[in-house]
Design a protein around this motif. Structure first.
Motif, PDB file in Angstrom:
ATOM      1  N   LEU A  37       0.797  -1.230   0.000  1.00 17.44           N
ATOM      2  CA  LEU A  37       0.000   0.000   0.000  1.00 17.44           C
ATOM      3  C   LEU A  37       0.832   1.283   0.000  1.00 17.44           C
ATOM      4  O   LEU A  37       0.361   2.324  -0.459  1.00 17.44           O
ATOM      5  CB  LEU A  37      -0.964  -0.009   1.186  1.00 17.44           C
ATOM      6  CG  LEU A  37      -2.059  -1.068   1.104  1.00 17.44           C
ATOM      7  CD1 LEU A  37      -2.841  -1.135   2.408  1.00 17.44           C
ATOM      8  CD2 LEU A  37      -2.980  -0.803  -0.078  1.00 17.44           C
ATOM      9  N   VAL A  38       2.073   1.229   0.499  1.00 17.83           N
ATOM     10  CA  VAL A  38       2.907   2.430   0.513  1.00 17.83           C
ATOM     11  C   VAL A  38       3.279   2.863  -0.910  1.00 17.83           C
ATOM     12  O   VAL A  38       3.669   4.002  -1.139  1.00 17.83           O
ATOM     13  CB  VAL A  38       4.184   2.227   1.371  1.00 17.83           C
ATOM     14  CG1 VAL A  38       5.210   1.362   0.647  1.00 17.83           C
ATOM     15  CG2 VAL A  38       4.789   3.562   1.775  1.00 17.83           C
ATOM     16  N   GLN A  39       3.107   1.987  -1.860  1.00 16.70           N
ATOM     17  CA  GLN A  39       3.419   2.311  -3.253  1.00 16.70           C
ATOM     18  C   GLN A  39       2.301   3.085  -3.945  1.00 16.70           C
ATOM     19  O   GLN A  39       2.463   3.529  -5.074  1.00 16.70           O
ATOM     20  CB  GLN A  39       3.694   1.017  -4.022  1.00 16.70           C
ATOM     21  CG  GLN A  39       4.878   0.252  -3.473  1.00 16.70           C
ATOM     22  CD  GLN A  39       5.017  -1.090  -4.144  1.00 16.70           C
ATOM     23  OE1 GLN A  39       5.389  -1.157  -5.311  1.00 16.70           O
ATOM     24  NE2 GLN A  39       4.696  -2.142  -3.420  1.00 16.70           N
ATOM     25  N   PHE A  40       1.175   3.253  -3.256  1.00 16.73           N
ATOM     26  CA  PHE A  40       0.032   3.928  -3.865  1.00 16.73           C
ATOM     27  C   PHE A  40      -0.262   5.223  -3.116  1.00 16.73           C
ATOM     28  O   PHE A  40      -0.695   5.192  -1.961  1.00 16.73           O
ATOM     29  CB  PHE A  40      -1.197   3.009  -3.860  1.00 16.73           C
ATOM     30  CG  PHE A  40      -0.972   1.750  -4.641  1.00 16.73           C
ATOM     31  CD1 PHE A  40      -1.044   1.772  -6.027  1.00 16.73           C
ATOM     32  CD2 PHE A  40      -0.651   0.561  -4.000  1.00 16.73           C
ATOM     33  CE1 PHE A  40      -0.813   0.615  -6.760  1.00 16.73           C
ATOM     34  CE2 PHE A  40      -0.422  -0.591  -4.723  1.00 16.73           C
ATOM     35  CZ  PHE A  40      -0.495  -0.570  -6.104  1.00 16.73           C
ATOM     36  N   ALA A  41      -0.033   6.321  -3.800  1.00 20.78           N
ATOM     37  CA  ALA A  41      -0.252   7.629  -3.189  1.00 20.78           C
ATOM     38  C   ALA A  41      -1.737   7.977  -3.196  1.00 20.78           C
ATOM     39  O   ALA A  41      -2.448   7.686  -4.163  1.00 20.78           O
ATOM     40  CB  ALA A  41       0.526   8.697  -3.950  1.00 20.78           C
ATOM     41  N   ILE A  42      -2.169   8.610  -2.128  1.00 22.48           N
ATOM     42  CA  ILE A  42      -3.517   9.150  -2.060  1.00 22.48           C
ATOM     43  C   ILE A  42      -3.500  10.565  -2.638  1.00 22.48           C
ATOM     44  O   ILE A  42      -4.385  10.968  -3.368  1.00 22.48           O
ATOM     45  CB  ILE A  42      -4.022   9.178  -0.601  1.00 22.48           C
ATOM     46  CG1 ILE A  42      -4.136   7.746  -0.069  1.00 22.48           C
ATOM     47  CG2 ILE A  42      -5.346   9.919  -0.485  1.00 22.48           C
ATOM     48  CD1 ILE A  42      -4.431   7.642   1.416  1.00 22.48           C
ATOM     49  N   ASN A  43      -2.448  11.280  -2.277  1.00 14.32           N
ATOM     50  CA  ASN A  43      -2.246  12.653  -2.757  1.00 14.32           C
ATOM     51  C   ASN A  43      -0.754  12.965  -2.620  1.00 14.32           C
ATOM     52  O   ASN A  43       0.051  12.044  -2.514  1.00 14.32           O
ATOM     53  CB  ASN A  43      -3.124  13.640  -1.965  1.00 14.32           C
ATOM     54  CG  ASN A  43      -2.935  13.504  -0.473  1.00 14.32           C
ATOM     55  OD1 ASN A  43      -1.849  13.190   0.010  1.00 14.32           O
ATOM     56  ND2 ASN A  43      -4.004  13.707   0.291  1.00 14.32           N
ATOM     57  N   ASP A  44      -0.375  14.239  -2.601  1.00 18.23           N
ATOM     58  CA  ASP A  44       1.041  14.611  -2.527  1.00 18.23           C
ATOM     59  C   ASP A  44       1.640  14.500  -1.134  1.00 18.23           C
ATOM     60  O   ASP A  44       2.818  14.799  -0.945  1.00 18.23           O
ATOM     61  CB  ASP A  44       1.244  16.044  -3.044  1.00 18.23           C
ATOM     62  CG  ASP A  44       1.130  16.122  -4.547  1.00 18.23           C
ATOM     63  OD1 ASP A  44       1.239  15.074  -5.211  1.00 18.23           O
ATOM     64  OD2 ASP A  44       0.940  17.243  -5.055  1.00 18.23           O
ATOM     65  N   GLY A  49      -0.286   3.125   2.825  1.00 12.86           N
ATOM     66  CA  GLY A  49       0.426   2.338   3.836  1.00 12.86           C
ATOM     67  C   GLY A  49       0.361   2.926   5.236  1.00 12.86           C
ATOM     68  O   GLY A  49       0.485   2.200   6.227  1.00 12.86           O
ATOM     69  N   ALA A  50       0.165   4.221   5.339  1.00 11.13           N
ATOM     70  CA  ALA A  50       0.111   4.876   6.653  1.00 11.13           C
ATOM     71  C   ALA A  50      -1.070   4.381   7.488  1.00 11.13           C
ATOM     72  O   ALA A  50      -1.015   4.422   8.717  1.00 11.13           O
ATOM     73  CB  ALA A  50       0.011   6.394   6.484  1.00 11.13           C
ATOM     74  N   PHE A  51      -2.102   3.905   6.833  1.00  7.25           N
ATOM     75  CA  PHE A  51      -3.296   3.472   7.568  1.00  7.25           C
ATOM     76  C   PHE A  51      -3.166   2.055   8.129  1.00  7.25           C
ATOM     77  O   PHE A  51      -3.800   1.725   9.117  1.00  7.25           O
ATOM     78  CB  PHE A  51      -4.530   3.560   6.672  1.00  7.25           C
ATOM     79  CG  PHE A  51      -4.888   4.973   6.330  1.00  7.25           C
ATOM     80  CD1 PHE A  51      -5.610   5.755   7.211  1.00  7.25           C
ATOM     81  CD2 PHE A  51      -4.472   5.533   5.132  1.00  7.25           C
ATOM     82  CE1 PHE A  51      -5.917   7.072   6.907  1.00  7.25           C
ATOM     83  CE2 PHE A  51      -4.779   6.848   4.813  1.00  7.25           C
ATOM     84  CZ  PHE A  51      -5.503   7.619   5.712  1.00  7.25           C
ATOM     85  N   THR A  52      -2.349   1.232   7.485  1.00 12.14           N
ATOM     86  CA  THR A  52      -2.241  -0.157   7.930  1.00 12.14           C
ATOM     87  C   THR A  52      -1.061  -0.393   8.873  1.00 12.14           C
ATOM     88  O   THR A  52      -1.152  -1.215   9.773  1.00 12.14           O
ATOM     89  CB  THR A  52      -2.096  -1.097   6.718  1.00 12.14           C
ATOM     90  OG1 THR A  52      -0.982  -0.658   5.912  1.00 12.14           O
ATOM     91  CG2 THR A  52      -3.369  -1.122   5.895  1.00 12.14           C
ATOM     92  N   TYR A  53       0.031   0.311   8.670  1.00 15.62           N
ATOM     93  CA  TYR A  53       1.248  -0.008   9.418  1.00 15.62           C
ATOM     94  C   TYR A  53       1.121   0.119  10.935  1.00 15.62           C
ATOM     95  O   TYR A  53       1.672  -0.725  11.656  1.00 15.62           O
ATOM     96  CB  TYR A  53       2.441   0.823   8.916  1.00 15.62           C
ATOM     97  CG  TYR A  53       3.719   0.307   9.513  1.00 15.62           C
ATOM     98  CD1 TYR A  53       4.268  -0.880   9.043  1.00 15.62           C
ATOM     99  CD2 TYR A  53       4.324   0.944  10.578  1.00 15.62           C
ATOM    100  CE1 TYR A  53       5.412  -1.398   9.619  1.00 15.62           C
ATOM    101  CE2 TYR A  53       5.469   0.435  11.153  1.00 15.62           C
ATOM    102  CZ  TYR A  53       6.010  -0.733  10.669  1.00 15.62           C
ATOM    103  OH  TYR A  53       7.125  -1.260  11.241  1.00 15.62           O
ATOM    104  N   PRO A  54       0.421   1.111  11.485  1.00 12.00           N
ATOM    105  CA  PRO A  54       0.336   1.204  12.952  1.00 12.00           C
ATOM    106  C   PRO A  54      -0.303  -0.013  13.626  1.00 12.00           C
ATOM    107  O   PRO A  54      -0.124  -0.210  14.828  1.00 12.00           O
ATOM    108  CB  PRO A  54      -0.508   2.463  13.184  1.00 12.00           C
ATOM    109  CG  PRO A  54      -0.290   3.281  11.962  1.00 12.00           C
ATOM    110  CD  PRO A  54      -0.169   2.286  10.841  1.00 12.00           C
TER     111      PRO A  54
END
Length: 189
Positions: A37-44, A49-54
């Motif tokens: 998921l870190v390979q897919f940007a939501i925006n700039d 990936g920020a939502f799953t890693y924690p």
């Protein structure tokens, strides 16, 4: 309930094979999903990936609370090996290397900080451990994965860190709910 002044050694429950396998599977799944998921940007300034890693910190903190830091480290190392091996097949090598390095450094820090603070208020150890580990994770991951490349990786790093911290705070609710039954039992010694 132990207090912050109670320094008697703690005894921890021994996990069954199913609990151990569940913790390793959860850890590997979270890291693998985050690497993809870190390979897919939501925006700039943010990737998915920020939502799953924690959730990896939630897994680690739950294992640490119930089974102790030794078992939490074992789950981290095995989850790390499984996730990196699979990530090498599904994500670029640079992402897998950055993720593995950041993961193991931040997980070991999380486990150590959590263990040092475990005798305090129920929320103190998981909150502080997650915050310091997420900062280390972000510095190591983004520094290896995207440094020297084109794109807004620095703003992604800052955005991802902000979301990791927010999700880490939100993870206090499931942490409390999942340890709630343990809190009602007599303290293990």
């Amino acid at each position: 309930m132990p207090t912050t002044h109670d320094r008697a050694p703690l005894a921890f429950a021994r996990p069954g094979t199913g609990a151990f396998a569940l913790a390793i599977g959860a850890m590997a799944l979270v890291v693998l999903a985050s690497n993809i998921l870190v390979q897919f940007a939501i925006n700039d300034w943010l990737t998915w990936g920020a939502f799953t890693y924690p959730v990896a910190y939630l897994v680690s903190d739950l294992v640490n609370r119930r089974f102790g830091p030794g078992m939490a480290r074992r789950v981290a190392w095995i989850g790390f090996a499984v996730a990196v091996a699979v990530s090498l097949l599904l994500a670029p090598a640079r992402i897998a290397l950055a993720s593995g390095s950041a993961f193991i450094a931040s997980q070991l820090l999380d486990i150590r900080v959590f263990d040092r603070l475990r005798r305090g208020l129920w929320w103190h150890a998981p909150l502080v451990a997650t915050v310091v580990a997420a900062v280390l994770d972000s510095i190591v991951f983004w520094g290896i994965a995207f440094a020297g490349t084109e794109g807004p990786w620095l703003t992604w790093a800052l955005g991802d860190l902000g979301v990791k911290l927010a999700v880490g705070v939100f993870m206090l609710l499931p942490f409390r709910l999942l340890i709630g039954r343990q809190a009602m039992r007599p303290a293990l010694r």
